[in-house]
Scaffold this motif. Structure first.
Motif, short mmCIF file in Angstrom:
data_model
loop_
_atom_site.label_atom_id
_atom_site.label_comp_id
_atom_site.label_asym_id
_atom_site.label_seq_id
_atom_site.Cartn_x
_atom_site.Cartn_y
_atom_site.Cartn_z
N GLY A 182 103.82 -26.34 45.21
CA GLY A 182 103.20 -25.74 44.04
C GLY A 182 103.76 -24.37 43.73
N ALA A 183 103.59 -23.97 42.47
CA ALA A 183 103.89 -22.61 42.02
C ALA A 183 102.63 -22.12 41.32
N HIS A 184 102.09 -20.97 41.77
CA HIS A 184 100.82 -20.50 41.24
C HIS A 184 100.89 -19.07 40.73
N LEU A 185 99.97 -18.77 39.83
CA LEU A 185 99.68 -17.42 39.37
C LEU A 185 98.32 -17.04 39.92
N LEU A 186 98.03 -15.75 40.01
CA LEU A 186 96.71 -15.32 40.43
C LEU A 186 96.36 -14.02 39.73
N GLY A 187 95.08 -13.85 39.46
CA GLY A 187 94.62 -12.62 38.83
C GLY A 187 93.13 -12.48 39.01
N GLY A 188 92.66 -11.23 39.02
CA GLY A 188 91.23 -10.98 39.16
C GLY A 188 90.93 -9.52 39.33
N GLN A 189 89.70 -9.24 39.75
CA GLN A 189 89.22 -7.89 39.99
C GLN A 189 88.50 -7.86 41.34
N TYR A 190 88.36 -6.63 41.92
CA TYR A 190 87.70 -6.50 43.21
C TYR A 190 86.99 -5.17 43.32
N ASN A 191 86.07 -5.11 44.29
CA ASN A 191 85.32 -3.92 44.65
C ASN A 191 85.01 -4.06 46.13
N PHE A 192 85.85 -3.48 47.00
CA PHE A 192 85.77 -3.64 48.45
C PHE A 192 85.42 -2.31 49.09
N GLY A 193 84.58 -2.35 50.13
CA GLY A 193 84.31 -1.12 50.87
C GLY A 193 83.36 -1.32 52.03
N ASN A 194 83.32 -0.30 52.93
CA ASN A 194 82.44 -0.27 54.09
C ASN A 194 82.68 -1.48 55.00
N LEU A 234 94.14 -2.06 55.67
CA LEU A 234 92.77 -2.56 55.49
C LEU A 234 91.77 -1.74 56.30
N SER A 235 92.24 -1.01 57.32
CA SER A 235 91.34 -0.15 58.10
C SER A 235 90.74 0.95 57.24
N ASN A 236 91.39 1.30 56.10
CA ASN A 236 90.84 2.30 55.18
C ASN A 236 89.55 1.84 54.52
N LEU A 237 89.29 0.54 54.52
CA LEU A 237 88.07 0.02 53.88
C LEU A 237 86.81 0.45 54.61
N LYS A 238 86.94 0.98 55.82
CA LYS A 238 85.76 1.44 56.56
C LYS A 238 85.20 2.72 55.96
N ASP A 239 86.04 3.61 55.50
CA ASP A 239 85.60 4.92 55.00
C ASP A 239 85.68 5.07 53.49
N TYR A 240 86.34 4.16 52.81
CA TYR A 240 86.53 4.28 51.36
C TYR A 240 86.19 2.96 50.67
N TYR A 288 87.26 5.55 46.10
CA TYR A 288 86.03 6.32 46.18
C TYR A 288 85.74 6.69 47.62
N ARG A 289 84.98 7.78 47.81
CA ARG A 289 84.75 8.33 49.14
C ARG A 289 83.95 7.43 50.08
N CYS A 290 82.99 6.68 49.58
CA CYS A 290 82.23 5.79 50.47
C CYS A 290 81.86 4.51 49.72
N ALA A 291 81.27 3.56 50.42
CA ALA A 291 81.04 2.24 49.85
C ALA A 291 79.99 2.22 48.75
N LYS A 308 82.25 10.38 45.31
CA LYS A 308 83.10 10.90 44.26
C LYS A 308 84.44 10.17 44.27
N LYS A 309 84.96 9.93 43.08
CA LYS A 309 86.29 9.33 42.99
C LYS A 309 87.30 10.32 43.55
N VAL A 310 88.11 9.88 44.51
CA VAL A 310 89.08 10.78 45.14
C VAL A 310 90.51 10.50 44.67
#
Length: 193
Positions: free
Chosen positions: A92-104, A115-121, A162-165, A169-171
């Motif tokens: 197969g040949a695929h495209l992908l697209g979307g949005q996300y909001n990951f944290g903590n 991905l270890s940055n997801l703990k603090d941001y 952002y600073r936390c989950a 404040k946006k950093v």
């Protein structure tokens, strides 16, 4: 949930207008189900060895202790079957697209991605990309099948940091990242019409 299912059935019915047996299928990715991500896919036969698969995923939940893995994803894929469609090997040949909001989240780094940055941001943004895949479908009965697929490709993302989950404040704004690695993993339960 019922509205989501109704929309998928409506899309599948449009794709199947004038279709004969085994011209289209509905599916659910059991790997996404295991992560509480709502998902569904529709696959339509285009020619004896070609099909079009379109899957969609939604995870809108915030988990305990402010953990967040919210996202939506749409992934269309053109497939070439080595024998008959909906059975055996395919590419197969695929495209992908979307949005996300990951944290903590406490995750290890993966393929050079911090991905270890997801703990603090918390990261909020969008992504788009493309990839290639290989899969195999096992026929279980007249209408039921199981499919395994793995894909590899590239995705571009733009995000704000952002600073936390939960608050903070946006950093940083307008950051971008190129990712190269797995873009698809599926273990689908399929109902073929």
């Amino acid at each position: 949930m019922n509205r989501y299912l109704a929309i998928l059935i409506w899309i599948a019915s449009l794709a199947g207008v004038g279709a004969h047996a085994q011209d289209w299928a509905m599916k659910s990715n059991l790997l996404y189900d295991a992560t509480t991500t709502l998902n569904a896919g529709v696959e339509v036969g285009l020619a004896p060895r070609w099909s079009l698969d379109v899957s969609g995923n939604l995870n809108a939940w915030t988990f305990s202790e402010g953990k967040r893995w919210k996202h939506w994803l749409v992934q269309p894929e053109a497939r070439y079957w080595l024998c008959d469609r909906f059975a055996g090997h395919f590419f197969g040949a695929h495209l992908l697209g979307g949005q996300y909001n990951f944290g903590n989240l406490n995750l290890p780094d993966f393929l050079g991605n911090k991905l270890s940055n997801l703990k603090d941001y918390r990261y909020q943004g969008w992504f788009a990309g493309a990839g290639v895949a290989y899969g195999y479908t096992w026929i279980l009965g007249k209408h039921w099948s199981v499919e395994a697929e793995i894909g590899f490709g590239w995705a571009y993302t733009r995000y704000d940091k952002y600073r936390c989950a939960n608050c903070g404040k946006k950093v940083d704004s307008g950051r971008h990242h190129n990712y190269v690695g797995p873009t698809k993993a599926a273990l689908n339960l399929i109902y073929v019409f």
